[in-house]
Design a protein around this motif. Structure first.
Motif, PDB file in Angstrom:
ATOM      1  N   ASN A 168       0.775  -1.288  -0.077  1.00  0.00           N
ATOM      2  CA  ASN A 168      -0.163  -0.044   0.026  1.00  0.00           C
ATOM      3  C   ASN A 168       0.799   1.149   0.097  1.00  0.00           C
ATOM      4  O   ASN A 168       0.649   2.200  -0.571  1.00  0.00           O
ATOM      5  CB  ASN A 168      -0.995  -0.043   1.206  1.00  0.00           C
ATOM      6  CG  ASN A 168      -1.881   1.239   1.161  1.00  0.00           C
ATOM      7  OD1 ASN A 168      -2.592   1.658   0.438  1.00  0.00           O
ATOM      8  ND2 ASN A 168      -1.841   1.882   2.164  1.00  0.00           N
ATOM      9  N   THR A 172       0.685   4.363  -3.057  1.00  0.00           N
ATOM     10  CA  THR A 172       0.229   5.405  -2.114  1.00  0.00           C
ATOM     11  C   THR A 172       1.378   6.553  -2.668  1.00  0.00           C
ATOM     12  O   THR A 172       1.018   7.443  -3.478  1.00  0.00           O
ATOM     13  CB  THR A 172       0.020   5.355  -0.845  1.00  0.00           C
ATOM     14  OG1 THR A 172      -0.858   4.620  -0.595  1.00  0.00           O
ATOM     15  CG2 THR A 172      -0.128   6.807  -0.323  1.00  0.00           C
ATOM     16  N   TYR A 177      -3.529   6.008  -5.762  1.00  0.00           N
ATOM     17  CA  TYR A 177      -4.618   6.091  -5.247  1.00  0.00           C
ATOM     18  C   TYR A 177      -5.234   7.570  -5.228  1.00  0.00           C
ATOM     19  O   TYR A 177      -6.257   7.962  -4.809  1.00  0.00           O
ATOM     20  CB  TYR A 177      -4.835   5.843  -3.899  1.00  0.00           C
ATOM     21  CG  TYR A 177      -4.254   4.463  -3.580  1.00  0.00           C
ATOM     22  CD1 TYR A 177      -4.818   3.392  -4.283  1.00  0.00           C
ATOM     23  CD2 TYR A 177      -3.345   3.996  -2.654  1.00  0.00           C
ATOM     24  CE1 TYR A 177      -4.352   2.129  -4.023  1.00  0.00           C
ATOM     25  CE2 TYR A 177      -2.807   2.843  -2.591  1.00  0.00           C
ATOM     26  CZ  TYR A 177      -3.396   1.825  -3.246  1.00  0.00           C
ATOM     27  OH  TYR A 177      -3.050   0.508  -3.224  1.00  0.00           O
TER      28      TYR A 177
END
Length: 181
Positions: A168, A172, A177
């Motif tokens: 993640n 990111t 995202y």
């Protein structure tokens, strides 16, 4: 959040079925096989996972496995090397071409006014109220899943989360995202 009358679950199921069908066909039509072959890939599993994960960029097969966790590692591993054959952008373009060809072949065109109406109906679902509702669903799901983590306890669950957090973090940092916020 404003309150609205409840929606009958049969309508919810109808939407779910329609959205799934609108997504699923792309992996099954002959146009997708041709587009993949034009890129140099004839293996069904390779093309499936390349088309599925191209939107994430040139990710290794392990990221695809994590993102689409319901598949066997052996199946997903077959996609290793697909980004050497063609870039994710080429895979995306090929997917769009396949969809356009398949939609035209079966006569499933949607007029601009129908697309605009569909967009007007879905926008409130995926806007702020949809985000809040999704968070509520996530919390409820977490409550139901808490017992599943009991064998490793809170410390084990937090450790597991920490071990996979770099995935993640990397997406990111890469700005993947940004469009969600």
């Amino acid at each position: 959040m404003p309150t609205h009358p409840p929606v009958d679950l049969s309508a919810v199921r109808e939407v779910s079925t329609a959205v799934s069908a609108a997504h699923l066909f792309v992996y099954l039509v002959p146009e997708i096989e041709k587009e993949a072959a034009d890129l140099g890939v004839t293996d069904r599993a390779q093309r499936y996972f390349a088309f599925r994960s191209a939107a994430m960029g040139a990710v290794p097969w392990q990221v695809t496995l994590a993102a689409f966790y319901g598949f066997s590692p052996q199946a997903v591993r077959t996609m290793a090397g697909v980004w050497d054959v063609a870039s994710p952008e080429q895979w995306q373009a090929a997917r769009f071409a396949a969809v356009a060809g398949a939609v035209q072949r079966v006569g499933a065109s949607l007029a601009a006014d129908r697309l605009a109406e569909a967009r007007s109906l879905i926008d409130p679902v995926v806007a702020n109220a949809g985000i809040v509702a999704r968070e509520e669903i996530e919390i409820e799901t977490d409550r139901h899943c808490a017992a599943l983590w009991a064998p490793i306890g809170e410390a084990g669950a937090r450790r597991f989360a920490a071990l996979i957090a770099p995935i993640n973090d990397a997406f990111t940092k890469a700005g993947t995202y940004g469009s969600l916020h």
